[in-house]
Scaffold this motif. Structure first.
Motif, PDB file in Angstrom:
ATOM      1  N   ALA A 164       5.176  15.568  -3.772  1.00 34.14           N
ATOM      2  CA  ALA A 164       5.852  16.875  -2.648  1.00 34.14           C
ATOM      3  C   ALA A 164       6.833  17.352  -3.677  1.00 34.14           C
ATOM      4  CB  ALA A 164       6.394  16.340  -1.595  1.00 34.14           C
ATOM      5  N   PHE A 165       6.826  18.744  -3.613  1.00 33.55           N
ATOM      6  CA  PHE A 165       8.131  19.700  -4.149  1.00 33.55           C
ATOM      7  C   PHE A 165       7.774  19.559  -5.921  1.00 33.55           C
ATOM      8  CE2 PHE A 165       9.837  18.786   0.010  1.00 33.55           C
ATOM      9  CZ  PHE A 165       9.816  20.148   0.491  1.00 33.55           C
ATOM     10  N   GLY A 166       6.446  19.231  -6.134  1.00 36.80           N
ATOM     11  CA  GLY A 166       6.450  19.120  -7.575  1.00 36.80           C
ATOM     12  C   GLY A 166       6.661  17.735  -8.322  1.00 36.80           C
ATOM     13  N   GLN A 167       6.970  16.532  -7.372  1.00 32.50           N
ATOM     14  CA  GLN A 167       7.051  15.297  -8.012  1.00 32.50           C
ATOM     15  C   GLN A 167       6.806  14.206  -6.928  1.00 32.50           C
ATOM     16  OE1 GLN A 167      11.609  14.638  -8.319  1.00 32.50           O
ATOM     17  NE2 GLN A 167      11.867  16.303  -6.791  1.00 32.50           N
ATOM     18  N   ALA A 168       6.712  12.938  -7.384  1.00 36.24           N
ATOM     19  CA  ALA A 168       6.195  12.021  -6.821  1.00 36.24           C
ATOM     20  C   ALA A 168       7.167  11.719  -5.658  1.00 36.24           C
ATOM     21  CB  ALA A 168       5.843  10.666  -7.769  1.00 36.24           C
ATOM     22  N   ILE A 169       6.768  11.378  -4.263  1.00 29.04           N
ATOM     23  CA  ILE A 169       7.737  11.043  -3.376  1.00 29.04           C
ATOM     24  C   ILE A 169       8.674   9.725  -3.646  1.00 29.04           C
ATOM     25  CG2 ILE A 169       6.451  12.676  -1.776  1.00 29.04           C
ATOM     26  CD1 ILE A 169       5.573  10.088  -0.603  1.00 29.04           C
ATOM     27  N   GLY A 170       7.940   9.040  -4.505  1.00 31.00           N
ATOM     28  CA  GLY A 170       8.797   7.780  -4.808  1.00 31.00           C
ATOM     29  C   GLY A 170      10.106   8.013  -5.867  1.00 31.00           C
ATOM     30  N   THR A 171      10.191   9.485  -6.188  1.00 31.66           N
ATOM     31  CA  THR A 171      11.397   9.630  -6.841  1.00 31.66           C
ATOM     32  C   THR A 171      12.455  10.230  -6.067  1.00 31.66           C
ATOM     33  OG1 THR A 171      10.651  12.209  -7.412  1.00 31.66           O
ATOM     34  CG2 THR A 171       9.957  10.383  -8.892  1.00 31.66           C
ATOM     35  N   PHE A 172      12.472  10.469  -4.799  1.00 34.94           N
ATOM     36  CA  PHE A 172      13.375  10.900  -3.976  1.00 34.94           C
ATOM     37  C   PHE A 172      14.318   9.587  -3.477  1.00 34.94           C
ATOM     38  CE2 PHE A 172       9.949  14.142  -2.402  1.00 34.94           C
ATOM     39  CZ  PHE A 172      10.225  14.882  -3.553  1.00 34.94           C
ATOM     40  N   GLN A 173      15.548  10.141  -3.395  1.00 30.94           N
ATOM     41  CA  GLN A 173      16.443   9.060  -2.962  1.00 30.94           C
ATOM     42  C   GLN A 173      16.244   8.172  -1.938  1.00 30.94           C
ATOM     43  OE1 GLN A 173      20.884   9.679  -1.757  1.00 30.94           O
ATOM     44  NE2 GLN A 173      21.220   8.701  -3.887  1.00 30.94           N
ATOM     45  N   ASN A 174      15.830   8.865  -0.786  1.00 34.02           N
ATOM     46  CA  ASN A 174      15.536   8.471   0.602  1.00 34.02           C
ATOM     47  C   ASN A 174      14.436   7.288   0.429  1.00 34.02           C
ATOM     48  OD1 ASN A 174      15.917   8.147   3.655  1.00 34.02           O
ATOM     49  ND2 ASN A 174      13.685   8.844   3.474  1.00 34.02           N
ATOM     50  N   THR A 175      13.248   7.800  -0.152  1.00 35.67           N
ATOM     51  CA  THR A 175      12.246   6.631  -0.415  1.00 35.67           C
ATOM     52  C   THR A 175      12.658   5.675  -1.318  1.00 35.67           C
ATOM     53  OG1 THR A 175      10.743   8.935  -0.439  1.00 35.67           O
ATOM     54  CG2 THR A 175       9.910   6.793  -1.585  1.00 35.67           C
ATOM     55  N   LYS A 176      13.494   5.661  -2.263  1.00 35.72           N
ATOM     56  CA  LYS A 176      13.918   4.715  -2.997  1.00 35.72           C
ATOM     57  C   LYS A 176      14.556   3.564  -2.096  1.00 35.72           C
ATOM     58  CE  LYS A 176      15.571   7.198  -6.462  1.00 35.72           C
ATOM     59  NZ  LYS A 176      16.219   7.588  -7.964  1.00 35.72           N
ATOM     60  N   PHE A 177      15.638   4.330  -1.585  1.00 35.28           N
ATOM     61  CA  PHE A 177      16.469   3.266  -0.675  1.00 35.28           C
ATOM     62  C   PHE A 177      15.582   2.703   0.502  1.00 35.28           C
ATOM     63  CE2 PHE A 177      21.075   5.461  -1.290  1.00 35.28           C
ATOM     64  CZ  PHE A 177      20.616   5.239  -2.818  1.00 35.28           C
ATOM     65  N   LYS A 178      14.673   3.024   0.910  1.00 31.78           N
ATOM     66  CA  LYS A 178      14.048   2.521   2.046  1.00 31.78           C
ATOM     67  C   LYS A 178      13.110   1.357   1.524  1.00 31.78           C
ATOM     68  CE  LYS A 178      14.944   4.871   5.956  1.00 31.78           C
ATOM     69  NZ  LYS A 178      15.153   4.237   7.072  1.00 31.78           N
ATOM     70  N   LEU A 179      12.638   1.711   0.168  1.00 33.43           N
ATOM     71  CA  LEU A 179      11.594   0.673  -0.507  1.00 33.43           C
ATOM     72  C   LEU A 179      12.752  -0.592  -0.854  1.00 33.43           C
ATOM     73  CD1 LEU A 179       9.758   2.705  -2.988  1.00 33.43           C
ATOM     74  CD2 LEU A 179       8.724   1.658  -0.881  1.00 33.43           C
ATOM     75  N   ALA A 180      13.700  -0.185  -1.322  1.00 39.51           N
ATOM     76  CA  ALA A 180      14.724  -1.231  -1.497  1.00 39.51           C
ATOM     77  C   ALA A 180      15.162  -2.231  -0.431  1.00 39.51           C
ATOM     78  CB  ALA A 180      16.118  -0.623  -2.159  1.00 39.51           C
ATOM     79  N   THR A 212       0.720  -1.149  -0.088  1.00 36.51           N
ATOM     80  CA  THR A 212      -0.026  -0.134  -0.105  1.00 36.51           C
ATOM     81  C   THR A 212       0.814   1.098  -0.157  1.00 36.51           C
ATOM     82  OG1 THR A 212      -1.923   0.962   1.180  1.00 36.51           O
ATOM     83  CG2 THR A 212      -0.184   0.184   2.614  1.00 36.51           C
ATOM     84  N   THR A 213       2.092   1.103   0.700  1.00 35.38           N
ATOM     85  CA  THR A 213       2.975   2.220   0.723  1.00 35.38           C
ATOM     86  C   THR A 213       3.451   2.517  -0.704  1.00 35.38           C
ATOM     87  OG1 THR A 213       3.391   1.872   2.925  1.00 35.38           O
ATOM     88  CG2 THR A 213       4.950   3.135   1.861  1.00 35.38           C
ATOM     89  N   LEU A 214       3.994   1.359  -1.608  1.00 34.65           N
ATOM     90  CA  LEU A 214       4.500   1.305  -2.726  1.00 34.65           C
ATOM     91  C   LEU A 214       3.640   2.205  -3.694  1.00 34.65           C
ATOM     92  CD1 LEU A 214       6.772   0.568  -4.433  1.00 34.65           C
ATOM     93  CD2 LEU A 214       5.510  -1.630  -4.773  1.00 34.65           C
ATOM     94  N   GLN A 215       2.288   2.127  -3.611  1.00 33.01           N
ATOM     95  CA  GLN A 215       1.306   2.604  -4.381  1.00 33.01           C
ATOM     96  C   GLN A 215       1.168   4.054  -3.952  1.00 33.01           C
ATOM     97  OE1 GLN A 215       0.055   1.239  -6.949  1.00 33.01           O
ATOM     98  NE2 GLN A 215      -1.079   3.171  -7.391  1.00 33.01           N
ATOM     99  N   TYR A 216       1.208   4.429  -2.616  1.00 34.23           N
ATOM    100  CA  TYR A 216       1.070   5.593  -2.140  1.00 34.23           C
ATOM    101  C   TYR A 216       2.152   6.544  -2.977  1.00 34.23           C
ATOM    102  CZ  TYR A 216       0.596   9.490   1.126  1.00 34.23           C
ATOM    103  OH  TYR A 216       0.466  10.835   1.971  1.00 34.23           O
ATOM    104  N   VAL A 217       3.485   6.170  -2.580  1.00 29.12           N
ATOM    105  CA  VAL A 217       4.480   6.988  -3.018  1.00 29.12           C
ATOM    106  C   VAL A 217       4.631   7.215  -4.417  1.00 29.12           C
ATOM    107  CG1 VAL A 217       6.078   6.280  -1.075  1.00 29.12           C
ATOM    108  CG2 VAL A 217       6.259   5.076  -3.310  1.00 29.12           C
ATOM    109  N   LYS A 218       4.005   6.300  -5.375  1.00 24.62           N
ATOM    110  CA  LYS A 218       4.050   6.686  -6.758  1.00 24.62           C
ATOM    111  C   LYS A 218       2.888   7.831  -6.940  1.00 24.62           C
ATOM    112  CE  LYS A 218       4.997   1.854  -8.136  1.00 24.62           C
ATOM    113  NZ  LYS A 218       4.615   0.706  -8.774  1.00 24.62           N
ATOM    114  N   GLU A 219       2.046   8.151  -6.016  1.00 24.58           N
ATOM    115  CA  GLU A 219       0.905   8.959  -6.216  1.00 24.58           C
ATOM    116  C   GLU A 219       1.156  10.251  -5.645  1.00 24.58           C
ATOM    117  OE1 GLU A 219      -2.613   6.687  -5.075  1.00 24.58           O
ATOM    118  OE2 GLU A 219      -2.531   5.208  -6.970  1.00 24.58           O
ATOM    119  N   ARG A 220       1.578  10.060  -4.431  1.00 29.80           N
ATOM    120  CA  ARG A 220       1.737  11.324  -3.558  1.00 29.80           C
ATOM    121  C   ARG A 220       2.846  12.247  -4.265  1.00 29.80           C
ATOM    122  NH1 ARG A 220      -0.781  14.915   0.038  1.00 29.80           N
ATOM    123  NH2 ARG A 220       0.834  15.560   1.635  1.00 29.80           N
TER     124      ARG A 220
END
Length: 393
Positions: free
Chosen positions: A275-291, A265-273
């Motif tokens: 912040a600062f004009g872009q999906a939060i899933g594109t931020f490095q911290n988010t990507k590393f945490k997901l990995a 559910t979080t993986l889907q959320y970060v693709k849609e949410r």
């Protein structure tokens, strides 16, 4: 991307699909109301029975399907866990996979014919009553007593934190039939909820698992027929030790599924949410945490599937089950916490699945034996050959 789950057949996957469809239609839409009611409805138990999802391993002679392949039970628990509905994900598997084996393995023929058909149909809901106000993981310290009165036992005492307690029609109760014999004085009794002297407290106000009817049970001179003794008198502690590995494996399966639900559910959320004009899933911290989470979940999934496979052949022992219970429940809490953080303020809102999973997860590290007890069990096996050095003259 992920290692194939090759322990399941096509028939298993068809069963998985049918459970998922049932859950989507009959469980998920009603969970919010059940949380307000502090219990699921009796109607859903009957629907589960009609669908053939309860007590699947009960032989046909007692009204069951006779499905002894534990993989079906594991799939049922996993699918429920993936819904994020914590109460149902605990209460239903407890009925079939934790309480029922005591009756199947140790019940008299009279008791089996009386109770099993109703447990299969969902007419009867069961519970297991071990924990007391002064005895949790230390089962040898039980104070509930069952006095031999000839044709029956006279049961006195109380139990607490009993899952399915408020709705239960019958409970497996651990009591001292010989109070001076320690663990060897514990016996297991099947006690009907409509017995005179059997009463229930109101469902507890809990941090999580709001749809789970956890409560206290009280026994005041309850007469229990001798035919409701499970196995032999004084062997209750041994029976509990023999069946606890499956209980802990089931908790591990449920915990991992809950962690996976939080992750997806979080993986889907970060693709849609955004912040600062872009999906939060594109931020490095988010990507590393997901990995990191995906890797931990994948390793855990391989471990749990392997233990499920070993359990089929009776090779998942107490030590392995204890590893599964403590590691998966720790992981569920860790993953849920990370996922709440990724949701920001919305993760703390009850309407979001991740918030409910976070609240429901915490107790998993406590029941079925605390995780500290699990580590004690594991360490005993590791050090079983260790002998104290002889005393010096």
């Amino acid at each position: 991307m992920f290692i194939p789950r090759d322990i399941f057949t096509e028939e298993h996957e068809l069963f998985r699909q049918s459970v998922a469809e049932f859950a989507e239609k009959e469980i998920v839409p009603y969970n919010a109301q059940w949380e307000k009611d502090k219990m699921v409805s009796r109607d859903i138990w009957r629907k589960l029975g009609q669908a053939g999802f309860l007590a699947m391993q009960v032989p046909e002679a007692y009204g069951g399907l006779g499905i002894t392949d534990f993989r079906y039970n594991a799939i049922f628990t996993e699918v429920l866990g993936l819904t994020g509905c914590g109460g149902p994900a605990i209460g239903f598997p407890l009925h079939s996979d934790i309480v029922l084996p005591y009756i199947l393995d140790y019940g008299t023929e009279e008791a089996k014919h009386k109770f099993l058909p109703k447990m299969v149909s969902g007419e009867y809901i069961n519970a297991i009553a071990m924990t007391e106000p002064g005895a949790g993981s230390d089962l040898k310290s039980l104070r509930t007593t069952a006095e031999d009165c000839g044709d029956y036992y006279l049961l006195n005492g109380s139990k607490t934190f009993i899952t399915n307690g408020y709705l239960c029609d019958v409970a497996v109760v651990a009591a001292k039939t010989n109070p001076s014999a320690g663990a060897k004085g514990i016996s297991l009794l099947l006690v009907e909820a409509n017995s005179e002297g059997f009463s229930k407290g109101v469902p507890f106000e809990k941090v999580g698992l709001h749809a789970q009817d956890t409560c206290e049970l009280f026994f005041d001179n309850v007469k229990v027929p001798k035919s409701h003794l499970l196995g032999e008198e004084g062997q209750g502690f041994r029976y509990m030790m023999e069946l606890l590995p499956q209980e802990r494996l089931v908790v591990g399966i449920a915990a991992l599924a809950g962690a996976e639900a939080a992750f997806y559910t979080t993986l889907q959320y970060v693709k849609e949410r955004k912040a600062f004009g872009q999906a939060i899933g594109t931020f490095q911290n988010t990507k590393f945490k997901l990995a990191e989470m995906a890797t931990e979940l994948q390793m855990a999934r391989v471990f749990i599937d392997r233990l499920t496979e070993l359990h089929l052949s009776g090779q998942c022992d107490t030590t392995l089950a204890s590893m599964a219970k403590y590691q998966m429940t720790d992981l569920q809490c860790k993953i849920a916490d990370e996922c709440v953080q990724m949701h920001g303020g919305y993760g703390y809102m009850w309407e979001y699945m991740v918030g409910r999973i976070y609240a429901d997860a915490r107790v998993q590290r406590i029941y079925a034996g605390t995780n500290e007890i699990m580590k004690e069990i594991i360490s005993r096996e590791l050090l079983k050959d260790l002998r104290p050095e002889p005393a010096k003259a």
